[in-house]
Enzyme design. Sequence first.
Site, PDB file in Angstrom:
ATOM      1  CG  LEU A  33      -2.098  -1.234   1.307  1.00 33.59           C
ATOM      2  CD1 LEU A  33      -2.602  -0.970   2.520  1.00 33.59           C
ATOM      3  CD2 LEU A  33      -2.684  -1.217   0.362  1.00 33.59           C
ATOM      4  CG  HIS A  35      13.689  39.107  12.412  1.00 31.64           C
ATOM      5  ND1 HIS A  35      14.115  39.029  10.996  1.00 31.64           N
ATOM      6  CD2 HIS A  35      14.623  39.438  13.300  1.00 31.64           C
ATOM      7  CE1 HIS A  35      15.645  39.448  11.200  1.00 31.64           C
ATOM      8  NE2 HIS A  35      16.028  39.639  12.593  1.00 31.64           N
ATOM      9  CB  VAL A  75       5.283   5.165  -7.593  1.00 31.85           C
ATOM     10  CG1 VAL A  75       6.628   6.081  -7.930  1.00 31.85           C
ATOM     11  CG2 VAL A  75       4.861   4.152  -8.421  1.00 31.85           C
ATOM     12  CB  CYS A  76       3.767   8.653  -3.624  1.00 25.58           C
ATOM     13  SG  CYS A  76       4.062  10.030  -2.469  1.00 25.58           S
ATOM     14  N   GLY A 118      15.532  16.282 -15.240  1.00 20.76           N
ATOM     15  CA  GLY A 118      14.257  16.813 -14.829  1.00 20.76           C
ATOM     16  C   GLY A 118      14.353  16.733 -13.203  1.00 20.76           C
ATOM     17  CB  VAL A 152      22.239   8.550 -24.463  1.00 20.16           C
ATOM     18  CG1 VAL A 152      22.901   7.196 -24.431  1.00 20.16           C
ATOM     19  CG2 VAL A 152      22.881   9.236 -23.176  1.00 20.16           C
TER      20      VAL A 152
HETATM   21  P1  NAD Z   1      10.969  14.919 -16.157  1.00 16.99           P
HETATM   22  O1  NAD Z   1      10.062  15.118 -17.381  1.00 16.99           O
HETATM   23  O2  NAD Z   1      10.750  16.027 -15.048  1.00 16.99           O
HETATM   24  O3  NAD Z   1      12.329  15.135 -16.900  1.00 16.99           O
HETATM   25  C1  NAD Z   1      12.894  14.244 -18.082  1.00 16.99           C
HETATM   26  C2  NAD Z   1      14.017  14.905 -18.512  1.00 16.99           C
HETATM   27  O4  NAD Z   1      14.654  14.127 -19.439  1.00 16.99           O
HETATM   28  C3  NAD Z   1      13.460  16.153 -19.553  1.00 16.99           C
HETATM   29  O5  NAD Z   1      14.279  17.406 -19.099  1.00 16.99           O
HETATM   30  C4  NAD Z   1      13.860  15.645 -20.991  1.00 16.99           C
HETATM   31  O6  NAD Z   1      14.016  16.735 -21.829  1.00 16.99           O
HETATM   32  C5  NAD Z   1      14.893  14.755 -20.499  1.00 16.99           C
HETATM   33  N1  NAD Z   1      15.083  13.719 -21.803  1.00 16.99           N
HETATM   34  C6  NAD Z   1      14.178  12.942 -22.390  1.00 16.99           C
HETATM   35  N2  NAD Z   1      14.784  12.245 -22.922  1.00 16.99           N
HETATM   36  C7  NAD Z   1      16.136  12.414 -23.148  1.00 16.99           C
HETATM   37  C8  NAD Z   1      17.269  11.729 -23.690  1.00 16.99           C
HETATM   38  N3  NAD Z   1      17.113  10.608 -24.641  1.00 16.99           N
HETATM   39  N4  NAD Z   1      18.445  12.103 -23.456  1.00 16.99           N
HETATM   40  C9  NAD Z   1      18.472  13.235 -22.493  1.00 16.99           C
HETATM   41  N5  NAD Z   1      17.703  13.849 -22.022  1.00 16.99           N
HETATM   42  C10 NAD Z   1      16.306  13.330 -22.198  1.00 16.99           C
HETATM   43  O7  NAD Z   1      10.755  13.348 -15.835  1.00 16.99           O
HETATM   44  P2  NAD Z   1      11.342  12.701 -14.483  1.00 16.99           P
HETATM   45  O8  NAD Z   1      12.516  13.391 -13.851  1.00 16.99           O
HETATM   46  O9  NAD Z   1      11.614  11.293 -15.288  1.00 16.99           O
HETATM   47  O10 NAD Z   1      10.313  12.598 -13.482  1.00 16.99           O
HETATM   48  C11 NAD Z   1       8.868  12.173 -13.991  1.00 16.99           C
HETATM   49  C12 NAD Z   1       7.989  12.692 -13.194  1.00 16.99           C
HETATM   50  O11 NAD Z   1       7.960  12.370 -11.799  1.00 16.99           O
HETATM   51  C13 NAD Z   1       8.098  14.120 -13.321  1.00 16.99           C
HETATM   52  O12 NAD Z   1       7.223  14.791 -14.062  1.00 16.99           O
HETATM   53  C14 NAD Z   1       7.483  14.586 -11.882  1.00 16.99           C
HETATM   54  O13 NAD Z   1       6.100  14.906 -12.081  1.00 16.99           O
HETATM   55  C15 NAD Z   1       7.649  13.513 -11.084  1.00 16.99           C
HETATM   56  N6  NAD Z   1       8.508  13.571  -9.994  1.00 16.99           N
HETATM   57  C16 NAD Z   1       8.157  14.600  -9.288  1.00 16.99           C
HETATM   58  C17 NAD Z   1       9.105  14.765  -7.990  1.00 16.99           C
HETATM   59  C18 NAD Z   1       8.781  15.931  -7.036  1.00 16.99           C
HETATM   60  O14 NAD Z   1       7.745  16.403  -6.808  1.00 16.99           O
HETATM   61  N7  NAD Z   1       9.788  16.514  -6.344  1.00 16.99           N
HETATM   62  C19 NAD Z   1      10.363  14.102  -8.000  1.00 16.99           C
HETATM   63  C20 NAD Z   1      10.458  13.008  -8.758  1.00 16.99           C
HETATM   64  C21 NAD Z   1       9.565  13.001 -10.025  1.00 16.99           C
END
Ligand code: NAD
Length: 467
Positions: A39, A439, A42-43, A182, A237
């Site tokens: 339960l 403050h 992923v989060c 990302g 890549v």
């Molecule tokens: P993301 O969409 O944030 O980032 C993926 C990045 O990979 C993008 O900048 C994209 O341009 C790049 N990319 C894609 N293909 C590529 C390639 N072949 N070579 C180089 N760069 C490439 O996705 P994520 O980081 O995998 O995260 C997925 C989702 O999970 C996010 O959209 C977010 O909503 C969620 N997440 C949220 C949190 C948080 O809230 N702190 C943390 C982790 C993940």
Amino acid sequence: MEPIKTDIVVLGAGPGGYAAAFYAADKGKKVILVEQDRLGGVCLNRGCIPSKALLHATKLIGDASAATAHGITFGAPVLDLAKLRAWKNSILEKLSGGVAALAKARGVEVLRGRGHFENSTTLRVETEAGQKFVSFTKAIIAVGSKPALPKAFDLGNPRIMTSTEALEVEDIPAELLVIGGGYIGMELSTVYARLGSRVTVVEALPTILAGADPDLARPVVRYAGKAFKEIRLNTKVTKMTTAGKQIKVTFDKVEELYDRVLVAVGRSPNCADLGLESTQVALDEKGFIKVNAQQQTADANIYAIGDCAGGLMLAHKASREARVAVDVIAGESAAFQNVIIPAVVFTEPEVAWAGLTEAEAQAKGTPVKIAKFPWSASGRAMTFDATDGLTKLVIDLATERILGVGITGHGAGELIGEGVLAIEMGATAFDLAASVHPHPTLSETLMEAAEVFYGHSTHVFTRKRPE
Ligand code: NAD
């Protein structure tokens, strides 16, 4: 076999699914929550919570080394990865147990197994004890998403990781390549860099954290410039192959060897193999379930929420959608509209924003004024030795209402809550400027940014609040 009858079946027990199940039970509905795994989704198990545990634990390494400049010197850290994993896992177990206890307290029946739609009123669940059938009036699909692993990268080599494996921190690779700059790429790069890996991030776009305001991302770029080996922008890549205990990676024409590779190029919805073809539910071209503002799918009995329903892939967005779906099922007027969904990236430093960004205001032609307060002027930031931060307000020119708030810096994720409240309540810059903030705190930077909007003139405090 006689099916189990229920008002609502919820498929998936992540922050969308369990929120929906609990809220529906609170409203007096009979609810069955179907989950094939632990339960919490992923989060809780493989995302937000374990990554934040690792970010917290490893932050101490950087803080301890920075303390030398404050006259306190620690020895080199001794890393016990098994203990680090055990501590992280203990949090996950506690939280998952908490979800189970909350379900029990509310009378939500948890059915362990994989659900598959037989039709628009029946879900078949493959449990350890065999098949069970649930006959429902309404279903809420909350099956979430999984890390995308492009075919070219999927060599079946465990040294090519997604976030799921990276969170296990099996070892500390000397050379780590992170594909994607990302949310996930930047957060986990931070963890591994602090642990001692030489981290190279490759990002296809011209910037990291492309969704964030460049003003807010800048301190993260500065940190990464020091802590990571390299960030390569506009780079893709093209190929990966196994080379003994390493991975040979090809970027355009250059070939390099890495000890591990983390693929963080986005997430894809878990919508395959759910039996959706036996219902009226429709998917979009990327495989997400199509929903309207009431979270209704094309099937009158079936709703979808969270990552699998597209939009922002954030736990708190899923939980809000859960409430909308349940309210609509209960016959109330509700919609996922005009909701402020804050975003936080837990990098070094944290980046958080809510509401309209400067770029969005420009694109929409909304007349706004931007007010910025740099943390180099904050006493509290100095005492944290964390002056590389910024608080930024996007203010409606005509009404002086706060339309957007962006914060980058230590604890930005905690501070953004005030911004969300300000936007949701239609607060003006005056409200922020005139509210006495304690403050010395970083929360003062919101007040100070609002004062910047008024040019720091004192008359603001004596004039009447705008109607
Ligand atoms: P993301 O969409 O944030 O980032 C993926 C990045 O990979 C993008 O900048 C994209 O341009 C790049 N990319 C894609 N293909 C590529 C390639 N072949 N070579 C180089 N760069 C490439 O996705 P994520 O980081 O995998 O995260 C997925 C989702 O999970 C996010 O959209 C977010 O909503 C969620 N997440 C949220 C949190 C948080 O809230 N702190 C943390 C982790 C993940």
